[in-house]
Design a protein around this motif. Structure first.
Motif, PDB file in Angstrom:
ATOM      1  N   VAL A  21      48.739  -0.106  12.647  1.00  0.00           N
ATOM      2  CA  VAL A  21      47.741  -0.075  13.415  1.00  0.00           C
ATOM      3  C   VAL A  21      48.045   1.664  13.632  1.00  0.00           C
ATOM      4  O   VAL A  21      49.063   2.679  13.623  1.00  0.00           O
ATOM      5  CB  VAL A  21      47.993  -1.028  14.466  1.00  0.00           C
ATOM      6  N   SER A  22      46.807   2.463  13.797  1.00  0.00           N
ATOM      7  CA  SER A  22      46.313   3.899  13.414  1.00  0.00           C
ATOM      8  C   SER A  22      46.346   3.730  15.501  1.00  0.00           C
ATOM      9  O   SER A  22      45.978   3.086  15.961  1.00  0.00           O
ATOM     10  CB  SER A  22      45.941   4.691  13.332  1.00  0.00           C
ATOM     11  N   GLU A  23      47.188   4.998  15.410  1.00  0.00           N
ATOM     12  CA  GLU A  23      47.448   5.449  16.374  1.00  0.00           C
ATOM     13  C   GLU A  23      45.968   5.784  17.847  1.00  0.00           C
ATOM     14  O   GLU A  23      44.568   6.139  16.837  1.00  0.00           O
ATOM     15  CB  GLU A  23      47.687   6.510  17.557  1.00  0.00           C
ATOM     16  N   LEU A  60      38.268  -1.502  16.861  1.00  0.00           N
ATOM     17  CA  LEU A  60      39.299  -2.337  17.797  1.00  0.00           C
ATOM     18  C   LEU A  60      38.953  -3.558  16.838  1.00  0.00           C
ATOM     19  O   LEU A  60      39.745  -4.606  16.281  1.00  0.00           O
ATOM     20  CB  LEU A  60      39.063  -2.937  18.886  1.00  0.00           C
ATOM     21  N   VAL A  61      37.198  -3.974  15.985  1.00  0.00           N
ATOM     22  CA  VAL A  61      37.381  -4.920  15.937  1.00  0.00           C
ATOM     23  C   VAL A  61      38.319  -4.843  13.952  1.00  0.00           C
ATOM     24  O   VAL A  61      37.885  -5.722  13.262  1.00  0.00           O
ATOM     25  CB  VAL A  61      35.458  -4.565  14.674  1.00  0.00           C
ATOM     26  N   ARG A  62      37.983  -3.290  13.841  1.00  0.00           N
ATOM     27  CA  ARG A  62      38.735  -3.098  12.455  1.00  0.00           C
ATOM     28  C   ARG A  62      40.029  -3.204  13.072  1.00  0.00           C
ATOM     29  O   ARG A  62      40.617  -4.322  11.572  1.00  0.00           O
ATOM     30  CB  ARG A  62      38.287  -1.478  11.882  1.00  0.00           C
ATOM     31  N   GLU A  90      40.891 -13.567  15.995  1.00  0.00           N
ATOM     32  CA  GLU A  90      38.717 -13.457  15.123  1.00  0.00           C
ATOM     33  C   GLU A  90      37.931 -13.505  15.592  1.00  0.00           C
ATOM     34  O   GLU A  90      36.537 -12.739  16.114  1.00  0.00           O
ATOM     35  CB  GLU A  90      39.283 -14.033  14.191  1.00  0.00           C
ATOM     36  N   LYS A  91      38.087 -14.406  17.229  1.00  0.00           N
ATOM     37  CA  LYS A  91      36.894 -14.882  18.682  1.00  0.00           C
ATOM     38  C   LYS A  91      37.143 -13.062  18.633  1.00  0.00           C
ATOM     39  O   LYS A  91      35.776 -12.882  19.651  1.00  0.00           O
ATOM     40  CB  LYS A  91      37.656 -15.105  19.629  1.00  0.00           C
ATOM     41  N   ASP A  92      37.959 -13.017  19.593  1.00  0.00           N
ATOM     42  CA  ASP A  92      38.011 -11.156  19.984  1.00  0.00           C
ATOM     43  C   ASP A  92      37.316 -10.319  19.354  1.00  0.00           C
ATOM     44  O   ASP A  92      35.476  -9.484  20.064  1.00  0.00           O
ATOM     45  CB  ASP A  92      39.781 -10.949  20.855  1.00  0.00           C
ATOM     46  N   ALA A  93      37.240  -9.813  18.248  1.00  0.00           N
ATOM     47  CA  ALA A  93      36.424  -9.406  17.463  1.00  0.00           C
ATOM     48  C   ALA A  93      34.923 -10.113  17.077  1.00  0.00           C
ATOM     49  O   ALA A  93      34.291  -9.130  16.825  1.00  0.00           O
ATOM     50  CB  ALA A  93      37.014  -9.408  15.856  1.00  0.00           C
TER      51      ALA A  93
END
Length: 157
Positions: free
Chosen positions: A91-93, A107-109, A145-148
């Protein structure tokens, strides 16, 4: 033949420990990124995203803790320093200066990448018949997955 199976199981268990440690690191970095977004989101989506980012960083904390405690339960040692997190994470900052839409897209990615990494860990847990870890990770995968999906729907996609 049994020795090979045992060695293979030990190798898979070690791989699972590494995958779980990566999850600890990823969720720790995501927590910080989400907190950044919570503080710095601006624009017409402020009120909605400010609250959503807080909800998501609270969830990130719970996920990180759940994975770390499971790792301890199965004989692993979770990463516990910022240095370890940054060495292990994919995860990138937060870049800083992102628009609300860029924050959501990022965030989706991130969540989609986490879902793929979780699938790999789910398969490792299944290979050694660790049903508890497998179940925990399946639940996590379903939730992110639901959050995305919800973030994409919020942005009209």
């Amino acid at each position: 033949m049994e020795t090979v199976k045992t060695n293979a199981n030990m190798d898979t268990a070690a791989e699972l420990h590494r995958a779980l440690n990566k999850q600890v690191a990823d969720w720790s970095v995501l927590y910080t990124k989400l907190h950044n977004y919570h503080w710095y989101v601006k624009g017409t989506h402020f009120f909605t995203l400010h609250a959503k980012f807080e909800e998501l960083y609270d969830a990130a904390t719970l996920r990180m803790d759940e994975v770390a405690e499971r790792l301890l339960t199965i004989g692993g040692a979770p990463a516990a320093t910022l240095r370890e997190y940054l060495e292990l994470t994919s995860v990138s900052e937060a870049r800083g200066g992102e628009t609300a839409e860029e924050m959501v897209d990022t965030l989706v990615r991130d969540f989609r990448a986490e879902a793929a990494e979780l699938q790999e860990a789910i398969e490792m847990a299944g290979a050694i018949e660790d049903k508890v870890t497998e179940d925990m990770l399946i639940g996590m995968k379903s939730a992110i997955e639901k959050d995305a999906w919800m973030l994409e729907a919020y942005m009209g996609r």
